[in-house]
Motif scaffolding. Structure first.
Motif, short mmCIF file in Angstrom:
data_model
loop_
_atom_site.label_atom_id
_atom_site.label_comp_id
_atom_site.label_asym_id
_atom_site.label_seq_id
_atom_site.Cartn_x
_atom_site.Cartn_y
_atom_site.Cartn_z
N LYS A 53 -5.10 14.36 -0.06
CA LYS A 53 -4.42 14.16 1.22
C LYS A 53 -4.05 12.69 1.35
N ASP A 54 -2.79 12.44 1.73
CA ASP A 54 -2.32 11.06 1.86
C ASP A 54 -2.36 10.62 3.32
N ILE A 55 -2.14 9.31 3.57
CA ILE A 55 -2.07 8.82 4.95
C ILE A 55 -0.81 9.36 5.63
N GLU A 56 -0.87 9.38 6.96
CA GLU A 56 0.28 9.86 7.73
C GLU A 56 0.90 8.76 8.58
N LEU A 57 0.13 7.73 8.92
CA LEU A 57 0.66 6.62 9.74
C LEU A 57 1.56 5.73 8.88
N ASP A 58 2.49 5.04 9.57
CA ASP A 58 3.31 4.03 8.90
C ASP A 58 2.49 2.73 8.91
N ILE A 59 2.03 2.28 7.76
CA ILE A 59 1.16 1.10 7.70
C ILE A 59 1.90 -0.13 7.18
N GLU A 60 3.21 -0.06 7.09
CA GLU A 60 3.97 -1.21 6.62
C GLU A 60 3.75 -2.41 7.54
N GLY A 61 3.34 -3.53 6.96
CA GLY A 61 3.11 -4.74 7.75
C GLY A 61 1.81 -4.75 8.54
N LYS A 62 0.97 -3.73 8.36
CA LYS A 62 -0.28 -3.62 9.13
C LYS A 62 -1.49 -4.09 8.32
N ASN A 63 -2.55 -4.43 9.04
CA ASN A 63 -3.83 -4.73 8.40
C ASN A 63 -4.60 -3.42 8.24
#
Ligand code: 5GP
Ligand code: MG
Ligand code: MG
Length: 172
Positions: free
Chosen positions: A81-91
């Motif tokens: 299962k992969d992540i679903e949130l957009d984590i671009e530019g996030k910590n």
């Protein structure tokens, strides 16, 4: 029948979780933070950890497996299962139950970086260094254990014992 040798009581785990949550909050104060739990083992740790956080966080999960019913890593990491949130530019803070060879985390750190996260760090309840095969650094480790196969508090043996409130060394 295997023997269950107590390693961490539920009370000791609580103290460790409160301590690490405090450190994380100090370090990430005023910044965004996404906790990415590694299923299934980290589900209890992450749920306790996030309830001791005093800064806002977002939560997502990945599911990775390599073990099957064995007690040592095959090194072949499968992302179920992969992540679903957009984590671009996030910590991002990857929340893992236990780091053993480090192969799972090496894979996951690169995978998460591939989505363009600004920073990627690791928090693990248990840092088990005896069989480490990578130079992965655990940024936040609650507890260092040298050896043994552990169960309880989310950790399984062939999908059993996750529900135990404490952590035990399973001796075969
Ligand atoms: P690694 O890739 O670092 O060798 O192992 C990663 C995964 O193997 C951990 O996230 C955990 O799910 C599992 N694992 C490693 N050591 C133990 C252990 O002592 N007990 C249990 N139940 N799982 C372990
Ligand atoms: Mg795990
Ligand atoms: Mg497992």
């Amino acid at each position: 029948m295997p023997e269950f040798i107590p390693v961490l009581t539920r009370e000791r785990i609580e103290e460790l979780v409160v301590g690490v949550a405090g450190k994380i909050c100090d370090d990430y104060k005023g910044r965004d933070l996404v906790l990415v739990g590694v299923l299934k083992g980290a589900f209890i740790f992450l749920s306790d950890l996030c309830r001791h956080m005093t800064i806002p966080v977002q939560i997502d999960f990945v599911e990775a497996s390599s073990y099957g019913a064995e007690t040592s890593s095959s090194g072949n990491i499968k992302l179920n299962k992969d992540i679903e949130l957009d984590i671009e530019g996030k910590n991002v803070l990857i929340v893992e139950d236990i780091v053993d060879t480090g192969l799972t985390l090496s894979y996951l750190v690169e995978h998460i970086k591939g989505f363009g996260a600004k920073t990627v760090k690791i928090c693990a309840l248990i840092d088990k260094r005896e069989r480490r095969e990578t130079d992965i650094l655990v940024d936040y480790a609650c507890c260092v254990v040298n050896a043994g196969f552990l169960v309880g508090y989310g950790l399984d043996y062939a999908e059993n014992y996750r529900e135990l409130p404490g952590i035990f060394h399973l001796k075969f």
